[in-house]
Design an enzyme around this catalytic site. Structure first.
Site, PDB file in Angstrom:
ATOM      1  N   CYS A  45       0.827  -1.210   0.000  1.00  0.00           N
ATOM      2  CA  CYS A  45       0.000   0.000   0.000  1.00  0.00           C
ATOM      3  C   CYS A  45       0.863   1.261   0.000  1.00  0.00           C
ATOM      4  O   CYS A  45       0.665   2.172  -0.809  1.00  0.00           O
ATOM      5  CB  CYS A  45      -0.928  -0.033   1.206  1.00  0.00           C
ATOM      6  N   GLU A 443     -25.758  16.083  -2.767  1.00  0.00           N
ATOM      7  CA  GLU A 443     -27.137  16.282  -2.294  1.00  0.00           C
ATOM      8  C   GLU A 443     -28.127  15.462  -3.115  1.00  0.00           C
ATOM      9  O   GLU A 443     -29.224  15.144  -2.662  1.00  0.00           O
ATOM     10  CB  GLU A 443     -27.518  17.769  -2.299  1.00  0.00           C
TER      11      GLU A 443
HETATM   12  P1  FAD Z   1       1.280  -6.122   1.903  1.00  0.00           P
HETATM   13  O1  FAD Z   1       0.937  -4.717   2.168  1.00  0.00           O
HETATM   14  O2  FAD Z   1       1.531  -6.517   0.503  1.00  0.00           O
HETATM   15  O3  FAD Z   1       2.559  -6.453   2.787  1.00  0.00           O
HETATM   16  C1  FAD Z   1       3.227  -7.662   2.719  1.00  0.00           C
HETATM   17  C2  FAD Z   1       4.676  -7.453   3.081  1.00  0.00           C
HETATM   18  O4  FAD Z   1       5.276  -8.706   3.337  1.00  0.00           O
HETATM   19  C3  FAD Z   1       5.488  -6.796   1.972  1.00  0.00           C
HETATM   20  O5  FAD Z   1       6.114  -5.624   2.463  1.00  0.00           O
HETATM   21  C4  FAD Z   1       6.515  -7.863   1.591  1.00  0.00           C
HETATM   22  O6  FAD Z   1       7.777  -7.312   1.234  1.00  0.00           O
HETATM   23  C5  FAD Z   1       6.616  -8.660   2.889  1.00  0.00           C
HETATM   24  N1  FAD Z   1       7.066 -10.045   2.737  1.00  0.00           N
HETATM   25  C6  FAD Z   1       6.590 -10.974   1.863  1.00  0.00           C
HETATM   26  N2  FAD Z   1       7.213 -12.154   2.072  1.00  0.00           N
HETATM   27  C7  FAD Z   1       8.083 -11.961   3.099  1.00  0.00           C
HETATM   28  C8  FAD Z   1       9.003 -12.807   3.760  1.00  0.00           C
HETATM   29  N3  FAD Z   1       9.107 -14.111   3.456  1.00  0.00           N
HETATM   30  N4  FAD Z   1       9.763 -12.265   4.754  1.00  0.00           N
HETATM   31  C9  FAD Z   1       9.659 -10.961   5.093  1.00  0.00           C
HETATM   32  N5  FAD Z   1       8.788 -10.123   4.494  1.00  0.00           N
HETATM   33  C10 FAD Z   1       8.004 -10.622   3.506  1.00  0.00           C
HETATM   34  N6  FAD Z   1      -5.994  -1.100  -1.407  1.00  0.00           N
HETATM   35  C11 FAD Z   1      -6.845  -0.148  -0.993  1.00  0.00           C
HETATM   36  O7  FAD Z   1      -7.501  -0.320   0.031  1.00  0.00           O
HETATM   37  N7  FAD Z   1      -7.002   1.025  -1.684  1.00  0.00           N
HETATM   38  C12 FAD Z   1      -6.301   1.287  -2.815  1.00  0.00           C
HETATM   39  O8  FAD Z   1      -6.456   2.352  -3.424  1.00  0.00           O
HETATM   40  C13 FAD Z   1      -5.385   0.297  -3.270  1.00  0.00           C
HETATM   41  N8  FAD Z   1      -4.655   0.512  -4.382  1.00  0.00           N
HETATM   42  C14 FAD Z   1      -3.740  -0.431  -4.775  1.00  0.00           C
HETATM   43  C15 FAD Z   1      -3.004  -0.174  -5.915  1.00  0.00           C
HETATM   44  C16 FAD Z   1      -2.089  -1.104  -6.357  1.00  0.00           C
HETATM   45  C17 FAD Z   1      -1.273  -0.797  -7.590  1.00  0.00           C
HETATM   46  C18 FAD Z   1      -1.905  -2.310  -5.637  1.00  0.00           C
HETATM   47  C19 FAD Z   1      -0.900  -3.328  -6.110  1.00  0.00           C
HETATM   48  C20 FAD Z   1      -2.648  -2.580  -4.503  1.00  0.00           C
HETATM   49  C21 FAD Z   1      -3.579  -1.631  -4.066  1.00  0.00           C
HETATM   50  N9  FAD Z   1      -4.361  -1.863  -2.935  1.00  0.00           N
HETATM   51  C22 FAD Z   1      -5.253  -0.902  -2.524  1.00  0.00           C
HETATM   52  C23 FAD Z   1      -4.299  -3.141  -2.198  1.00  0.00           C
HETATM   53  C24 FAD Z   1      -3.467  -3.004  -0.938  1.00  0.00           C
HETATM   54  O9  FAD Z   1      -2.187  -2.489  -1.249  1.00  0.00           O
HETATM   55  C25 FAD Z   1      -3.344  -4.363  -0.272  1.00  0.00           C
HETATM   56  O10 FAD Z   1      -4.641  -4.878  -0.052  1.00  0.00           O
HETATM   57  C26 FAD Z   1      -2.623  -4.303   1.070  1.00  0.00           C
HETATM   58  O11 FAD Z   1      -1.340  -3.752   0.930  1.00  0.00           O
HETATM   59  C27 FAD Z   1      -2.548  -5.710   1.686  1.00  0.00           C
HETATM   60  O12 FAD Z   1      -1.827  -5.669   2.882  1.00  0.00           O
HETATM   61  P2  FAD Z   1      -1.059  -6.964   3.404  1.00  0.00           P
HETATM   62  O13 FAD Z   1      -0.608  -6.619   4.772  1.00  0.00           O
HETATM   63  O14 FAD Z   1      -1.878  -8.159   3.204  1.00  0.00           O
HETATM   64  O15 FAD Z   1       0.192  -7.135   2.437  1.00  0.00           O
END
Ligand code: FAD
Length: 453
Positions: A45, A443
C-alpha cells in the site's frame, strides 16, 4: 500470554498493512512481538499500491483542471508541461517519509524489527538472516504479487510495481487488465498525456461492479481519450527497435512504448517455507484460514492479501485489529465483510458500497432503483459534457438502501460517508428525510424521489 518459553509470543512475517497493525496492537496488549520485512516498511500500500497510486492520480487530474480553468477566467498563457521524473522523485521522497513513520511506529510500540526474508522452519520457528527464532504463534502477512500470464515476450512487459519507477513516460502505452488497478493506471497515463490503450479480454471491465457504473465509466474514459479494446488480448510481444510490437488476438499489431500488465495478483508465498508446515493452501494459492485467521497449523495464522478474501488495505488492517484483540485480549474474533465501501480512482472516480443492481435483484427479488445522471455544476463554466452518475438500490420489502454507487468527482469521498448510513441499516425514508447540502453533487443522493425501476 505464554510463559515465555519461546523467544516471542508472536512473530509476524511481512510489515505491510495487516502485519504492522497486528504487530503493534498485539504489543500494545502485552505480547512480545517481532516482525520481519524483506523489502519495504508499510508493504504494498505504502510503496507500490494505494499511496503512490493516489499521488499519480492527483497529478493526472490536473490536465482536465487546466483545460476547464479558462471558463473560470484563467488565462494560462503557455500550455502546462509535466515532468514525470520530478513527480516520481517527489513521490519517492514522500514514500521514504512514510517508511520512516512506519519504523517509528514499530519502535515506539516495542515491536522488534528484522530486516530480511523470513522463512518458516517449523510450526514455532522462523529463520531470518541466518538466525532462528522461536515463537508461540506465527502470523503470515506476506501480501500479494502481480500476476502476468504466460505469453511469448512477457518479460518485456512491466507491472504496476515497475510503473511507479519508470524513468520516462512512453508516448504510447498498453495497459492490460480489467480490474481497478488497470483502469486507474489507464487514467493516470492518459491524464499525463500518454496515448493509452486499455485491453481487456472480457466484454466489459470492472467485473463485480454495478453494470451501469461500468458502462458509464467506459463512456467517460473514452470521451477523455482512453482507447478501450474489450474482448481483446495480447498474443505476443516482441522488441521493435526502442519500442515493443504487441500482436493482438484479433490480428492487429500495435507498436508501443510500454506494456503494463495489471491482470490480477497472487498471494505471495515465495521463500516462506510453507512446505515445512501443515498450512493448507487453496487452488488459487491463497492460505486457508478459519474465522479466527488460524491456518490448519494451529500455531500459524494468516491475514490480508495472502488469504485473498477482500484484498484492500483497510480490510487487512481490520483483520489485524480483530486478530490481535482475539489473541491477546480474549475478544471474539469478529470480522464483518459486509458492505465494504470502495473506490476506483479512475477519471471520473467511482465510489461504491453494498450490492450492485444485479446482486441485489438476485438476493432480494424485488428491488427499487433510483438513479440520477447530470452535468456537474463545475462543467457549466468549465465546459465539457462529463456526466455525474448516482444510483441507489433499495430492498423494496424493508425499504433498506442496500447499494449506493456513484461515478463522478469525489465519489470516493462522498460514498465513504454514505457507507456509514448503509452499514447502520438506513432506509430510503431516512435518505429522503435528510436535508441536502446545497449546492453539491452529493445532495442528489437525498433528493432522488422517482424510482427508475
Ligand atoms: P502487503 O501490504 O503486501 O505487505 C506484505 C509485506 O510482506 C510486503 O512488504 C513484503 O515485502 C513482505 N514479505 C513478503 N514475504 C516476506 C518474507 N518471506 N519475509 C519478510 N517479508 C516478507 N488497497 C486499498 O484499500 N485502496 C487502494 O487504493 C489500493 N490501491 C492499490 C493499488 C495497487 C497498484 C496495488 C498493487 C494494490 C492496491 N491496494 C489498494 C491493495 C493493498 O495495497 C493491499 O490490499 C494491502 O497492501 C494488503 O496488505 P497486506 O498486509 O496483506 O500485504
Amino acid at each position: 500470554m505464554s510463559d515465555r518459553k519461546f523467544d516471542y509470543d508472536l512473530f509476524v512475517i511481512g510489515a505491510g498493512s495487516g502485519g504492522v497493525r497486528t504487530a503493534r496492537m498485539s504489543a500494545k496488549y502485552g505480547a512480545k512481538v517481532a516482525i520481519a520485512e524483506q523489502q519495504y516498511l508499510g508493504g504494498t500500500c505504502v510503496n507500490v499500491g494505494c499511496v503512490p497510486k493516489k499521488l499519480l492520480v492527483y497529478a493526472a487530474e490536473f490536465s482536465s483542471e487546466f483545460s476547464s480553468s479558462a471558463g473560470f477566467g484563467w488565462n494560462i498563457e503557455q500550455s502546462p508541461k509535466h515532468s514525470w521524473p520530478q513527480l516520481i522523485a517527489n513521490k519517492n521522497t514522500e514514500i521514504e517519509r512514510l517508511n520512516g513513520i512506519y519504523r517509528n511506529l514499530l519502535n515506539n510500540s516495542g515491536v522488534e524489527l528484522f530486516e530480511g526474508t523470513a522463512t518458516i522452519i517449523d510450526a514455532n520457528t522462523v529463520s531470518v538472516n541466518g538466525s532462528e527464532y522461536s515463537a508461540e504463534r506465527i502470523l503470515i502477512a506476506t501480501g500479494g504479487k502481480p500476476f502476468v500470464p504466460d505469453i511469448p515476450g512477457k518479460e518485456l512487459a512491466i507491472t504496476s510495481n515497475e510503473a511507479f519507477y519508470l524513468e520516462q513516460l512512453p508516448e504510447k502505452i498498453i495497459v492490460v487488465g480489467g480490474g481497478y488497478i488497470a483502469v486507474e493506471f489507464a487514467g493516470i497515463f492518459n491524464g499525463l498525456g500518454v496515448e493509452t490503450h486499455l485491453l481487456y479480454r472480457g466484454p466489459k471491465f470492472l467485473r463485480g461492479f454495478d453494470d451501469e457504473v461500468r458502462d458509464v465509466l467506459a463512456h467517460e474514459m473514452k470521451s477523455r481519450g482512453v482507447h478501450l479494446h474489450f474482448n481483446t488480448d495480447i498474443q505476443s510481444l516482441n522488441k521493435q527497435g526502442d519500442n515493443l510490437l504487441a500482436t493482438l488476438n484479433n490480428g492487429e499489431k500495435l507498436e508501443i512504448g510500454q506494456v503494463m500488465y495489471a491482470t490480477g495478483r497472487k498471494p505471495n508465498l515465495d521463500n516462506l517455507g510453507i512446505e515445512n508446515t501443515q498450512v493448507e493452501v487453496s487452488s488459487n494459492g491463497s492460505i486457508v484460514v478459519n474465522d479466527q485467521f488460524q491456518t490448519s497449523e494451529p500455531s500459524i495464522f494468516a491475514l490480508g492479501d495472502v488469504i485473498d478474501r477482500v484484498p484492500l488495505t483497510p480490510v487487512a488492517i481490520a483483520e489485524g485489529m480483530a486478530l490481535s484483540a482475539h489473541l491477546y485480549q480474549g475478544k471474539p474474533c469478529k470480522m464483518d465483510y459486509d458492505a465494504i465501501p470502495t473506490a476506483v480512482f479512475s477519471q471520473p472516480c467511482i465510489g461504491t458500497v453494498g450490492l450492485s443492481e444485479e446482486q441485489a435483484r438476485e438476493k432480494f427479488g424485488e428491488i427499487t432503483v433510483f438513479k440520477s445522471q447530470f452535468r456537474a455544476m463545475k462543467q457549466t463554466l468549465g465546459g465539457g459534457d462529463e456526466k455525474t452518475f448516482m444510483k441507489l438500490i433499495v430492498d423494496t420489502a424493508s425499504d433498506k438502501v442496500v447499494g449506493c454507487h456513484m461515478v463522478g468527482e469525489h465519489a470516493g469521498e462522498i460514498v465513504q460517508g454514505l457507507a456509514i448510513a448503509i452499514k447502520a441499516g438506513a432506509t430510503k425514508a431516512d435518505f429522503d428525510a435528510t436535508i441536502g447540502i446545497h449546492p453539491t453533487a452529493a445532495e442528489e443522493f437525498v433528493t432522488m424521489r422517482e424510482p427508475a425501476s
